[in-house]
Design a protein around this motif. Structure first.
Motif, PDB file in Angstrom:
ATOM      1  N   THR A  81      -5.331  -5.751  -3.846  1.00  0.00           N
ATOM      2  CA  THR A  81      -5.041  -6.407  -2.570  1.00  0.00           C
ATOM      3  C   THR A  81      -4.175  -7.647  -2.761  1.00  0.00           C
ATOM      4  OG1 THR A  81      -7.165  -7.583  -2.713  1.00  0.00           O
ATOM      5  CG2 THR A  81      -7.098  -5.558  -1.417  1.00  0.00           C
ATOM      6  N   ALA A 119      -4.135  -5.671   3.430  1.00  0.00           N
ATOM      7  CA  ALA A 119      -4.527  -6.272   2.156  1.00  0.00           C
ATOM      8  C   ALA A 119      -5.680  -7.256   2.317  1.00  0.00           C
ATOM      9  CB  ALA A 119      -3.333  -6.962   1.512  1.00  0.00           C
ATOM     10  N   GLU A 123      -9.469  -7.684   0.713  1.00  0.00           N
ATOM     11  CA  GLU A 123      -9.645  -8.864  -0.139  1.00  0.00           C
ATOM     12  C   GLU A 123     -10.942  -9.601   0.160  1.00  0.00           C
ATOM     13  OE1 GLU A 123      -9.708 -12.704  -1.712  1.00  0.00           O
ATOM     14  OE2 GLU A 123      -8.641 -10.950  -2.458  1.00  0.00           O
TER      15      GLU A 123
END
Length: 419
Positions: A81, A119, A123
């Motif tokens: 990520t 992403a 994360e």
């Protein structure tokens, strides 16, 4: 443990630097650079629309990366990520304007924003769980908060860097100055990757019987067995995310349109992010001692009481009034944010904890933060104005408070016994 906490905080800070840098730029720059052909008011809403696209992608990122995080481990997701976020952010810094390539510019901008959201959706869960699942029982709230501390740290860094470049003459800032903070992401990501590659896998993930779970699909398991918990957890998370959308994004755009100096406004955001950071730490510590629910309740009640005053302060067009609004607003957000990561993680078993907690938090972010600036802009410009906006916001916060008191306390729960 220090390395684990440092990785959780540093990686999250870098990811949120990228993600929140876009939020500030959408309020100050993108309407003029990528939507120049539109009426200024419509351009602002369109710019917030691209901001919302990233938040909509966050639940999808939580689902996809949550699946692999629950099946293969937390660490691999963290590295993937971060790399994805850094590439997308750097490409935004290189993106040609509307005047140069026409309608392709905003379309590419939206695509890159979606990648950013995808992403960061993965994360948050990985950074939070790698800390929480290493921590002793009595310190889970504090450990998990390191992932949430990345948001104010990233906000401080992004607003500070963008504010520094906003001191340039306006023509130069709009021409190229705003791009430099996006390109700096490459350096930050390299630092973060070095730290993250040294982190060991979560002990709780290593200890549970993955062979017995190999046919399990985490998302389907969460939806089948924990739909009530998922919805209630998302509603609680939405409380602090609406504050972020109102004070930090819509408030920035509204205040500068009313006459607040843009550089002062960005510096005010830095000051408010410091308040957010400090109160996140304090409230996380308090939640380990007194419980998650009482601390979050204090924050939601404070948000209800301060909702209308915040709108009036933002709308005044006065620099110092805006400063008070964002500092108090984000301070209240910090009270909720501190215990929130552990609160959500403790709702789900280890086998689906990544997916469940990520889906709750990222689903809330899509609604609470992603669409709040658009809804606020529309309601504030309607005949109902600020009273209508405050009424809708307060009603949403009351709903979040009801959800909080339905969910049982979890700070003393043994995470190895949840099934």
């Amino acid at each position: 443990m220090r390395r684990i906490l440092a990785s959780s905080f540093l990686g999250s800070a870098i990811e949120f630097y990228d993600f929140l840098l876009y939020a500030s730029a959408s309020a100050l720059v993108f309407a003029q650079v990528f939507f120049a052909s539109l009426d200024p008011g419509i351009a602002t809403i369109a710019s917030f629309g691209t901001l919302a696209a990233g938040y909509v992608a966050r639940p999808l990122g939580g689902i996809v990366f949550g699946h692999f995080g629950d099946k293969l481990g937390r660490k691999g997701v963290l590295v993937t990520t971060m790399l994805m976020m850094g590439v997308a952010t750097a490409l935004i810094g290189l993106l040609p304007t509307y005047d140069q390539i026409g309608v392709a510019a905003p379309l590419i901008l939206i695509a890159l924003r979606v990648i950013q959201g995808f992403a960061v959706g993965g994360e948050w869960g990985g950074a939070m769980l790698i800390a929480l699942e290493h921590a002793p029982g009595g310190k889970r709230g504090f450990a998990a908060s390191f992932a949430n501390l990345g948001a104010p740290a990233g906000s401080i860094l992004s607003a500070g860097v963008l504010g520094l470049f906003s001191l340039m003459p306006k023509e130069q800032f709009l021409a190229w100055g705003w791009r430099v903070p996006f390109l700096l992401s490459v350096v930050l990501v390299l630092i973060g990757m070095i730290v993250r590659l040294k982190v060991v896998e979560s002990p709780l993930f290593r200890s549970f019987d993955r062979e017995a779970e190999q046919r399990r699909v985490p998302l389907l398991d969460v939806l089948a067995k924990s739909p009530k918990v998922l919805i209630l957890g998302a509603l609680v998370a939405m409380s602090q995310l609406t504050i972020s959308g109102m004070a930090s994004v819509w408030g920035l755009s509204r205040a500068t349109a009313q006459g607040v100096d843009p550089t002062f406004a960005l510096n005010a955001k830095v000051a408010s992010a410091v308040a957010l950071f400090l109160l996140t730490v304090v409230s996380a510590r308090l939640s380990d001692r007194f419980g998650r629910r009482p601390v979050i309740a204090v924050g939601i009640i404070a948000a209800i009481l301060f909702a209308y005053p915040l709108l009036l302060l933002v709308d005044s067009g006065d620099n110092w009034s805006f400063l008070i609004a964002v500092i108090v607003g984000q301070g209240i957000q910090g009270v909720i944010l501190g215990p929130l990561a552990a609160f959500l993680a403790e709702l789900f078993p280890t086998a689906v904890r990544f997916t469940g907690s990520s889906l709750a938090f990222q689903g809330a972010s899509a609604i609470g933060a992603g669409f709040t600036p658009i809804i606020a802009s529309s309601l504030a410009s309607s005949s109902g104005g600020l009273p209508l906006l405050s009424g809708v916001w307060i009603a949403a916060l009351i709903l979040c408070a009801i959800a909080l008191f339905i969910i049982p306390e979890s700070n003393k729960r043994d995470l190895t016994t949840i099934r």
